[in-house]
Scaffold this active site. Structure first.
Site, PDB file in Angstrom:
ATOM      1  N   THR A 187       6.137  -6.128  -1.908  1.00  0.00           N
ATOM      2  CA  THR A 187       5.819  -5.362  -3.096  1.00  0.00           C
ATOM      3  C   THR A 187       4.373  -4.910  -3.079  1.00  0.00           C
ATOM      4  O   THR A 187       3.475  -5.721  -2.966  1.00  0.00           O
ATOM      5  CB  THR A 187       6.108  -6.174  -4.368  1.00  0.00           C
ATOM      6  OG1 THR A 187       5.792  -5.385  -5.500  1.00  0.00           O
ATOM      7  CG2 THR A 187       5.335  -7.458  -4.419  1.00  0.00           C
ATOM      8  N   THR A 400      -4.153  14.046  -9.911  1.00  0.00           N
ATOM      9  CA  THR A 400      -5.408  14.712 -10.289  1.00  0.00           C
ATOM     10  C   THR A 400      -6.411  13.718 -10.847  1.00  0.00           C
ATOM     11  O   THR A 400      -7.551  14.082 -11.060  1.00  0.00           O
ATOM     12  CB  THR A 400      -5.147  15.805 -11.341  1.00  0.00           C
ATOM     13  OG1 THR A 400      -4.431  15.241 -12.446  1.00  0.00           O
ATOM     14  CG2 THR A 400      -4.325  16.914 -10.741  1.00  0.00           C
TER      15      THR A 400
END
Length: 400
Positions: A187, A400
């Site tokens: 994980t 972004t």
């Protein structure tokens, strides 16, 4: 104060530095060094698309001795072609040159945005800086943990100390991960250090067992990363007779390792992207072990259940619906559902439960959902978290 970072076991030096990968200017390169060498084991994503770091480390971890692990955040180095592979190899080679070992004796891990080339000049400079900062201090351990974080808001650390054959053995772990978590074999990124003396074979078995009973039981959004990696390093400096066969001492080590990894998994669930609560799903009475696991994950991944948990809504109907849609064998006439110890559904019908009490349970930071399928003797569990507007915001703006 106890040092709970992964510098706590004997034989490990760590560092975490800023090298300009992250636009935020935060720590983004970490280094673990075991000067005396360590036995190493790792598990990786089973996603068919893997990062360059995963591809390189899969080969390197097969060696007898590992001396270092170099890790970066802010750039996944996945889907970056041969140039990406070359850069992962360069990270190992650069680290190896500083500590004077073979590049194949270094592991590498990356996490961050997929599809962008690694700013390798920054990384090479960062490795040099990290070597200069190597330390056994808790501060160095915490800097390493900071350097592996992406959308995490909290450091995840766990620490256990046990006695093996009359010697004190320490195990410490750190993990990063807040989203893109629905693992199979590992994980996100997880690093565990220990000073136990153990063969590579039994260290690998212990790690696989621990991950299977902890981090693989966690789902945030059901999505498996290209970079999932869990690595354990054993320095052997605790002084115990090396574990090389099944024994009560080996079982004690596995038990502590599972407990540590479950601790990390719970921390990850509570710091999942946008999460405000976590929950544990326990399935009982399944026809097969695989079906118990499947039903537990189906509930933990069910968006309507996750939204209900976020709102403190004890909507057990969504839980039952999730089980039914999972395709596992069940007997509705014998099925039951509890929120913690409060029975809300029994033998195919709702109970006359206190809804205010039920809402208080679901509104807790953590609660347990238990479902009995009524068809067998098998059980399993899964950790999950609520689904909030924050998750959507983070992932809408991630690139972004």
């Amino acid at each position: 104060m106890t040092n709970s970072t992964i510098t706590a076991p004997k034989g490990f030096l760590l560092a975490g530095v800023k090298c300009g990968i992250k636009k935020s200017g935060k720590e983004d390169l970490g280094l673990i060094v075991c000067p005396a060498g360590a036995k190493a084991a790792a598990v990786f994503t089973t996603n068919k698309i893997t990062s360059a770091a995963v591809q390189v480390s899969r080969k390197h971890v097969k060696g007898d001795t590992i001396y270092a692990v170099v890790v970066n955040s802010g750039n996944a180095n996945a889907c970056t072609g041969q140039k990406g592979i070359n850069n992962a190899v360069k990270m190992c080679a650069e680290t190896a040159s500083h500590i004077v070992v073979d590049p194949h004796q270094v592991l590498v891990a990356s996490t961050g945005i997929i599809g962008e080339q690694m700013p390798i000049k920054n990384v090479i400079a960062g490795i040099a800086d990290a070597v200069g900062e190597l330390s056994v201090s808790a501060t160095a351990g915490m800097n390493f943990t900071k350097a592996i974080m992406t959308t995490d808001t909290k450091a995840k650390l766990a620490y256990r100390r046990i006695e093996i054959s009359g010697k004190q053995v320490t195990i410490a772990g750190t993990a990063k991960g807040a989203g893109m978590i629905g693992p199979n074999m590992a994980t996100t990124l997880c690093f565990i250090t220990t000073d136990i003396a153990i063969t590579k074979k039994f260290l690998s078995k212990a790690l696989t067992s621990a991950i299977g009973e902890s981090l693989n039981k966690l789902t945030v959004d059901g999505h498996q990363s290209t970079n999932d990696t869990a690595i354990i390093l054993a320095s052997g400096l605790a002084g115990n007779p090396p574990i090389a066969s099944p024994s009560s001492e080996y079982e004690k080590f596995i038990e502590a390792l599972v407990d540590l990894c479950q601790d990390l998994a719970r921390q990850m669930a509570l710091d999942a992207e946008g999460a405000t609560k976590m929950f544990k799903v326990v399935i009982k009475g399944a026809a097969r072990q695989s079906e118990a696991a499947k039903a537990a994950r189906a509930i933990a991944n069910y968006d309507l259940v996750k939204c209900a948990v976020h709102g403190g809504d004890p909507n057990w109907g969504r839980i039952i619906c999730a089980v039914g849609s999972s395709g596992v064998k069940l007997d509705l006439r014998k099925m039951s559902c509890k929120l913690d110890d409060l029975a809300v559904f029994k033998n195919g019908s709702p109970t006359n439960f206190d809804r205010h009490k039920a809402s208080k349970i679901v509104s807790q930071v953590s609660h347990t959902i238990t479902v009995d399928l009524g068809v067998g003797k098998y059980t399993d569990f899964c950790y999950g978290c609520d689904l909030s507007k924050g998750y959507v915001t983070i992932n809408a703006e991630y690139h972004t």
